[in-house]
Enzyme design. Sequence first.
Site, short mmCIF file in Angstrom:
data_model
loop_
_atom_site.label_atom_id
_atom_site.label_comp_id
_atom_site.label_asym_id
_atom_site.label_seq_id
_atom_site.Cartn_x
_atom_site.Cartn_y
_atom_site.Cartn_z
CD GLU A 39 -1.28 -2.30 2.16
OE1 GLU A 39 -0.09 -2.59 1.98
OE2 GLU A 39 -2.02 -2.92 2.94
CB ALA B 257 13.37 -37.28 -7.61
CB ALA C 139 19.98 -48.77 -8.97
NE ARG D 276 16.99 -28.21 -2.22
CZ ARG D 276 18.10 -28.90 -2.44
NH1 ARG D 276 19.23 -28.28 -2.73
NH2 ARG D 276 18.09 -30.21 -2.35
CG ASP E 84 21.67 -39.43 -0.85
OD1 ASP E 84 22.17 -40.55 -0.99
OD2 ASP E 84 20.47 -39.17 -1.07
CD GLU F 145 14.81 -30.79 -1.13
OE1 GLU F 145 15.33 -31.67 -1.83
OE2 GLU F 145 14.94 -29.59 -1.33
N GLY G 57 14.12 -38.28 3.59
CA GLY G 57 13.86 -39.36 2.63
C GLY G 57 12.53 -40.06 2.89
N PRO G 58 12.45 -41.29 2.39
CG PRO G 58 13.01 -43.38 1.58
CD PRO G 58 13.53 -42.00 1.66
N1 LIG Z 1 13.79 -40.08 -4.02
C1 LIG Z 1 13.90 -39.04 -3.29
O1 LIG Z 1 13.30 -38.01 -3.57
C2 LIG Z 1 14.75 -39.08 -2.07
C3 LIG Z 1 14.86 -37.95 -1.28
C4 LIG Z 1 15.66 -38.02 -0.15
C5 LIG Z 1 16.32 -39.21 0.14
N2 LIG Z 1 16.20 -40.27 -0.68
C6 LIG Z 1 16.92 -41.53 -0.37
O2 LIG Z 1 16.45 -42.02 0.85
C7 LIG Z 1 17.47 -42.79 1.47
C8 LIG Z 1 17.46 -42.53 2.94
O3 LIG Z 1 16.20 -42.91 3.43
P1 LIG Z 1 15.85 -43.02 4.95
O4 LIG Z 1 14.41 -43.40 4.99
O5 LIG Z 1 16.85 -43.86 5.63
O6 LIG Z 1 16.15 -41.56 5.45
P2 LIG Z 1 15.32 -40.30 5.95
O7 LIG Z 1 13.87 -40.48 5.76
O8 LIG Z 1 15.99 -39.12 5.37
O9 LIG Z 1 15.69 -40.33 7.48
C9 LIG Z 1 15.07 -41.25 8.32
C10 LIG Z 1 15.57 -41.01 9.69
O10 LIG Z 1 15.06 -39.77 10.21
C11 LIG Z 1 15.11 -39.86 11.60
N3 LIG Z 1 13.91 -39.36 12.22
C12 LIG Z 1 13.89 -38.50 13.27
N4 LIG Z 1 12.65 -38.29 13.68
C13 LIG Z 1 11.84 -39.04 12.90
C14 LIG Z 1 10.44 -39.27 12.87
N5 LIG Z 1 9.62 -38.64 13.72
N6 LIG Z 1 9.95 -40.13 11.98
C15 LIG Z 1 10.75 -40.76 11.09
N7 LIG Z 1 12.09 -40.59 11.07
C16 LIG Z 1 12.64 -39.74 11.97
C17 LIG Z 1 15.27 -41.33 11.96
O11 LIG Z 1 16.58 -41.55 12.45
P3 LIG Z 1 16.86 -41.19 14.00
O12 LIG Z 1 15.77 -41.83 14.78
O13 LIG Z 1 18.21 -41.72 14.26
O14 LIG Z 1 16.81 -39.72 14.08
C18 LIG Z 1 15.10 -42.05 10.64
O15 LIG Z 1 15.85 -43.22 10.55
C19 LIG Z 1 18.75 -42.42 0.78
O16 LIG Z 1 19.19 -43.52 0.06
C20 LIG Z 1 18.38 -41.30 -0.15
O17 LIG Z 1 19.08 -41.37 -1.35
C21 LIG Z 1 15.43 -40.23 -1.77
#
Ligand SMILES: NC(=O)c1ccc[n+]([C@@H]2O[C@H](COP(=O)([O-])OP(=O)(O)OC[C@H]3O[C@@H](n4cnc5c(N)ncnc54)[C@H](OP(=O)(O)O)[C@@H]3O)[C@@H](O)[C@H]2O)c1
Length: 353
Positions: free
Chosen positions: A56, A157, A166, A187, A203, A282, A284-285
């Site tokens: 404004e 992704a 893989a 971002r 990663d 972002e 992970g899974p």
């Molecule tokens: N495709 C994609 O877009 C994408 C994106 C990112 C990553 N990735 C892939 O995902 C893989 C890693 O996956 P990830 O599942 O191990 O990792 P993540 O989801 O990044 O991390 C999981 C970790 O977060 C921590 N965490 C803390 N509080 C949590 C809560 N309330 N609920 C769930 N988790 C919590 C836990 O460890 P603590 O309990 O020790 O804290 C858990 O083991 C990598 O290989 C990466 O390349 C893919």
Amino acid sequence: MASVSVDEAMRHAIALAARGLGTTSPNPLVGCVLLDAAGEIVGEGFHAYAGGPHAEIVALAQAGKRARGGTAVVTLEPRDHTGRTGPCSHALIAAGVARVVVAVPDPNPIASGGAATLRAAGIEVEIGVRVGEAEAGNIAWLTSMRRGWPYVIWKYAATLDGRSAAADGTSMWITSEAARIDVHALRGTVDAVIAGVGTVLADDPRLTARNLRDGTLAIRQPLRVVVDSSGRTPADARVRDGAARTWIATATEVGAGPDGRVDLPALLAELHHRGVRAALLEGGPRLAGAFLAAGLVDKVVGYVAPKLLGAGPTALLDAGVTTIADVIDLELTDVTQVGPDLRITALPRKREA
Ligand SMILES: NC(=O)c1ccc[n+]([C@@H]2O[C@H](COP(=O)([O-])OP(=O)(O)OC[C@H]3O[C@@H](n4cnc5c(N)ncnc54)[C@H](OP(=O)(O)O)[C@@H]3O)[C@@H](O)[C@H]2O)c1
């Protein structure tokens, strides 16, 4: 110049507001168009950055004396309190506008009341013009102000068969450079980027917003948040470099949920307290599954590459769904081809309680 309708002026004000995306937080996006008594545009402006002049004020400065007797068309109810800048309601009164047309009322209890102040000064106020469009443009800020935690966008992704890597762990990049450039632009529009410690360990991502070709950092960097219950983030992890602020959010600092891990609602409340209005999750899974299971995702942006792996980790792990009746149902809002990939945007439908 030809006169324009209030409706057209609001459409223009909404487009102006969008120019502040990524720089106004923790403030809202706001656009303003000033019409003189004959309906000609005599001033326009948008809120460009937090601490800078409000929309404004920019429009009033352009209009000068021509604002007198005119109409101010604003996307959000003019502010009524003195923060870093003075109340806009007072500036509109001082400029002598006769009418103020607003799209969305201000949900912020500290700042609202602008319409009442304007009416008390004898100014005609109308609220609700193009409200849906204006809400959509400011959805992250409005949502976070209404409920007290940030708007969360989960971005992932994957291949066409939903794999994120893989089976042997190779293929760091599933999607094209064009898609990754798009992610860096995304971002740049948020206040925080959130990743689980699993992703950091696997990663070692930087989680900065940057130019992928030459590595130049964007001027404004989102806060990097690592969700890391017991502080496993390595001392030399890239997220700890000086390129942007980083918060390693541990269960000790944030609080633990029933599973002993970081309590996600408490994490989001703390981020809101720190001024985060929009956050990009972002992965992970595992972490994404936990956010979805808790109903904490507002928007999903999936980059899908036309590739097939057939084996390997999936983009999403346990999201609290064990039977089809509990499926997380999404409403598609956009599908755009980005380079060779697809960007799919969808909103989780509200689940029945
Ligand atoms: N495709 C994609 O877009 C994408 C994106 C990112 C990553 N990735 C892939 O995902 C893989 C890693 O996956 P990830 O599942 O191990 O990792 P993540 O989801 O990044 O991390 C999981 C970790 O977060 C921590 N965490 C803390 N509080 C949590 C809560 N309330 N609920 C769930 N988790 C919590 C836990 O460890 P603590 O309990 O020790 O804290 C858990 O083991 C990598 O290989 C990466 O390349 C893919």
